[in-house]
Motif scaffolding. Structure first.
Motif, mmCIF file in Angstrom:
data_model
loop_
_atom_site.group_PDB
_atom_site.id
_atom_site.type_symbol
_atom_site.label_atom_id
_atom_site.label_comp_id
_atom_site.label_asym_id
_atom_site.label_seq_id
_atom_site.Cartn_x
_atom_site.Cartn_y
_atom_site.Cartn_z
ATOM 1 N N ALA A 215 1.406 -1.153 0.753
ATOM 2 C CA ALA A 215 -0.415 -0.139 -0.117
ATOM 3 C C ALA A 215 0.959 1.057 -0.245
ATOM 4 C CB ALA A 215 -0.436 -0.086 1.025
ATOM 5 N N GLY A 216 0.524 1.989 -1.331
ATOM 6 C CA GLY A 216 1.101 3.715 -0.644
ATOM 7 C C GLY A 216 2.377 3.347 -2.071
ATOM 8 N N GLY A 217 2.512 2.223 -2.628
ATOM 9 C CA GLY A 217 3.411 2.060 -3.971
ATOM 10 C C GLY A 217 2.859 2.288 -5.365
ATOM 11 N N SER A 218 3.745 2.180 -6.612
ATOM 12 C CA SER A 218 2.931 2.522 -7.770
ATOM 13 C C SER A 218 3.543 1.338 -8.700
ATOM 14 C CB SER A 218 3.806 3.557 -7.953
ATOM 15 O OG SER A 218 3.590 5.068 -7.170
ATOM 16 N N LEU A 219 2.267 1.741 -9.501
ATOM 17 C CA LEU A 219 3.138 0.076 -11.200
ATOM 18 C C LEU A 219 2.338 1.093 -11.794
ATOM 19 C CD1 LEU A 219 1.006 -3.050 -9.270
ATOM 20 C CD2 LEU A 219 3.704 -1.931 -9.786
ATOM 21 N N ARG A 220 3.069 0.651 -12.989
ATOM 22 C CA ARG A 220 2.876 1.145 -14.708
ATOM 23 C C ARG A 220 2.573 0.108 -15.366
ATOM 24 N NH1 ARG A 220 5.881 4.177 -19.388
ATOM 25 N NH2 ARG A 220 6.854 2.521 -19.733
ATOM 26 N N LEU A 221 0.835 -0.046 -15.524
ATOM 27 C CA LEU A 221 1.321 -1.192 -16.901
ATOM 28 C C LEU A 221 0.863 -0.394 -18.310
ATOM 29 C CD1 LEU A 221 -2.833 -2.143 -14.963
ATOM 30 C CD2 LEU A 221 -0.242 -2.914 -14.325
ATOM 31 N N SER A 222 1.052 -1.382 -18.653
ATOM 32 C CA SER A 222 1.497 -1.041 -20.322
ATOM 33 C C SER A 222 0.007 -2.145 -21.317
ATOM 34 C CB SER A 222 2.897 -1.578 -20.481
ATOM 35 O OG SER A 222 3.794 -0.487 -20.516
ATOM 36 N N CYS A 223 -0.136 -1.246 -21.677
ATOM 37 C CA CYS A 223 -0.803 -2.810 -23.067
ATOM 38 C C CYS A 223 -0.390 -2.102 -24.597
ATOM 39 C CB CYS A 223 -2.338 -2.109 -22.898
ATOM 40 S SG CYS A 223 -3.408 -2.533 -24.016
ATOM 41 N N ALA A 224 0.151 -2.979 -25.144
ATOM 42 C CA ALA A 224 0.918 -2.737 -26.105
ATOM 43 C C ALA A 224 0.334 -3.246 -27.505
ATOM 44 C CB ALA A 224 2.137 -3.095 -26.445
ATOM 45 N N VAL A 225 -0.183 -2.985 -28.306
ATOM 46 C CA VAL A 225 -0.870 -3.149 -29.754
ATOM 47 C C VAL A 225 -0.112 -3.713 -30.737
ATOM 48 C CG1 VAL A 225 -2.621 -2.547 -31.428
ATOM 49 C CG2 VAL A 225 -2.759 -1.807 -29.060
ATOM 50 N N SER A 226 -1.073 -5.275 -31.124
ATOM 51 C CA SER A 226 0.458 -5.739 -32.292
ATOM 52 C C SER A 226 1.071 -5.502 -34.012
ATOM 53 C CB SER A 226 -0.241 -7.092 -32.644
ATOM 54 O OG SER A 226 -1.094 -6.834 -32.977
ATOM 55 N N ARG A 227 -0.503 -4.264 -33.435
ATOM 56 C CA ARG A 227 0.200 -3.842 -35.058
ATOM 57 C C ARG A 227 0.475 -2.242 -34.781
ATOM 58 N NH1 ARG A 227 -4.405 -6.220 -39.182
ATOM 59 N NH2 ARG A 227 -3.065 -3.449 -40.610
ATOM 60 N N SER A 228 1.233 -2.094 -35.815
ATOM 61 C CA SER A 228 1.797 -0.207 -35.755
ATOM 62 C C SER A 228 1.026 0.408 -36.410
ATOM 63 C CB SER A 228 2.936 -0.088 -35.777
ATOM 64 O OG SER A 228 3.664 -0.593 -37.669
ATOM 65 N N SER B 270 -2.743 7.262 -20.096
ATOM 66 C CA SER B 270 -1.572 7.826 -21.355
ATOM 67 C C SER B 270 -1.421 6.846 -22.672
ATOM 68 C CB SER B 270 -0.204 8.330 -20.760
ATOM 69 O OG SER B 270 0.367 7.397 -20.313
ATOM 70 N N ARG B 271 -0.773 7.524 -23.714
ATOM 71 C CA ARG B 271 -1.240 6.401 -24.811
ATOM 72 C C ARG B 271 0.382 6.885 -25.225
ATOM 73 N NH1 ARG B 271 -5.540 9.158 -28.462
ATOM 74 N NH2 ARG B 271 -4.353 10.574 -29.852
ATOM 75 N N ASP B 272 0.902 6.024 -26.040
ATOM 76 C CA ASP B 272 2.183 6.817 -26.991
ATOM 77 C C ASP B 272 1.795 5.983 -28.529
ATOM 78 O OD1 ASP B 272 4.559 6.493 -28.469
ATOM 79 O OD2 ASP B 272 5.940 6.020 -26.476
ATOM 80 N N ASN B 273 1.598 6.991 -28.937
ATOM 81 C CA ASN B 273 1.228 6.589 -31.071
ATOM 82 C C ASN B 273 2.000 6.198 -31.140
ATOM 83 O OD1 ASN B 273 -1.281 7.302 -30.177
ATOM 84 N ND2 ASN B 273 -0.508 9.975 -30.655
ATOM 85 N N ALA B 274 3.644 6.384 -30.936
ATOM 86 C CA ALA B 274 4.587 5.488 -31.987
ATOM 87 C C ALA B 274 4.843 4.214 -31.577
ATOM 88 C CB ALA B 274 6.068 7.257 -31.818
ATOM 89 N N LYS B 275 4.397 3.987 -30.204
ATOM 90 C CA LYS B 275 4.883 2.857 -30.021
ATOM 91 C C LYS B 275 3.279 1.960 -29.808
ATOM 92 C CE LYS B 275 9.031 3.895 -27.024
ATOM 93 N NZ LYS B 275 9.293 3.715 -25.203
ATOM 94 N N SER B 276 2.281 2.477 -29.764
ATOM 95 C CA SER B 276 1.094 1.693 -30.404
ATOM 96 C C SER B 276 0.882 1.181 -29.529
ATOM 97 C CB SER B 276 1.000 1.276 -30.656
ATOM 98 O OG SER B 276 0.982 1.712 -32.857
ATOM 99 N N THR B 277 1.604 1.534 -27.994
ATOM 100 C CA THR B 277 0.667 1.286 -26.408
ATOM 101 C C THR B 277 0.675 2.837 -25.436
ATOM 102 O OG1 THR B 277 2.869 0.686 -26.753
ATOM 103 C CG2 THR B 277 2.061 0.928 -24.831
ATOM 104 N N ILE B 278 -0.767 1.382 -25.038
ATOM 105 C CA ILE B 278 -1.283 2.773 -23.494
ATOM 106 C C ILE B 278 -0.547 2.369 -22.245
ATOM 107 C CG2 ILE B 278 -3.066 3.191 -25.124
ATOM 108 C CD1 ILE B 278 -4.429 1.880 -22.942
ATOM 109 N N TYR B 279 -0.715 3.352 -21.103
ATOM 110 C CA TYR B 279 -0.364 3.069 -20.483
ATOM 111 C C TYR B 279 -1.368 3.311 -18.715
ATOM 112 C CZ TYR B 279 4.229 2.896 -22.986
ATOM 113 O OH TYR B 279 5.119 3.085 -23.572
ATOM 114 N N LEU B 280 -1.232 2.811 -17.852
ATOM 115 C CA LEU B 280 -1.964 3.268 -16.719
ATOM 116 C C LEU B 280 -0.858 3.584 -14.998
ATOM 117 C CD1 LEU B 280 -4.653 3.877 -15.609
ATOM 118 C CD2 LEU B 280 -5.164 1.955 -14.915
ATOM 119 N N GLN B 281 -0.011 4.358 -14.966
ATOM 120 C CA GLN B 281 0.590 4.995 -14.161
ATOM 121 C C GLN B 281 -0.460 5.054 -12.476
ATOM 122 O OE1 GLN B 281 4.132 5.187 -13.834
ATOM 123 N NE2 GLN B 281 3.798 5.011 -11.159
ATOM 124 N N MET B 282 -0.041 4.722 -11.630
ATOM 125 C CA MET B 282 -0.701 3.864 -10.838
ATOM 126 C C MET B 282 -0.684 4.325 -9.331
ATOM 127 S SD MET B 282 -3.613 0.297 -11.119
ATOM 128 C CE MET B 282 -2.072 -0.435 -11.257
#
Length: 121
Positions: free
Chosen positions: A14-27, A70-82
Motif C-alpha cells: 500500500a502506498g506504492g506505484s505500478l505502471r501498466l502497459s498495453c501494447a498493440v500488436s500492429r503499428s 496515457s498513450r504513445d502513438n509511436a509505440k502503439s502502447t497505452i499506459y496506466l500509471q498508478m
C-alpha cells in the motif's frame, strides 16, 4: 488481426506505484478510444480510466488524482500509471482499445488478456 499484450502488474505494498502497459500488436493503427478496466473477485467490471481520440481523459472517482492514463502513438502502447495504491485497488486490470486499422474507416474493439494487481496492506 490485432492483439493486445499487457504487462506491469504485480504485488506492491500500500502506498506504492505500478505502471501498466498495453501494447498493440500492429503499428498501422490509430486510437479512437481507449481505457483501463478492472475486475475484483465477486465484483462487476468497472471502468477506471479512459481517453478519447482528442486525448480527453476521464477517471473513476476512486482513481482520480492517483491514476494517469496515457498513450504513445509511436509505440502503439497505452499506459496506466498508478500511484498511492490501496488494498482496494486489488483486481485484474484489462485494457480496451477502439482503433482504426490502416485505411479501414470502421473502428474495431479489442481487449487485453488482463494483468493482476495485488496491493498488500
Amino acid at each position: 488481426q490485432v492483439q493486445l499484450v499487457e504487462s506491469g502488474g504485480g504485488l506492491v505494498q500500500a502506498g506504492g506505484s505500478l505502471r501498466l502497459s498495453c501494447a498493440v500488436s500492429r503499428s498501422d493503427v490509430s486510437f479512437n478510444a481507449l481505457g483501463w478496466y478492472r475486475q475484483a473477485p465477486g465484483k462487476q467490471r468497472e471502468l477506471v480510466a479512459s481517453m478519447d481520440r482528442w486525448e480527453t481523459t476521464r477517471y473513476a472517482g476512486s482513481a482520480e488524482g492517483r491514476f494517469t492514463i496515457s498513450r504513445d502513438n509511436a509505440k502503439s502502447t497505452i499506459y496506466l500509471q498508478m500511484n498511492e495504491l490501496k488494498p482496494e485497488d486489488t483486481a485484474v486490470y484489462l485494457c480496451h482499445v477502439q482503433v482504426f486499422i490502416g485505411r479501414d474507416p470502421y473502428p474495431y474493439d479489442y481487449w487485453g488478456q488482463g494483468t493482476q494487481v495485488t496491493v498488500s496492506s
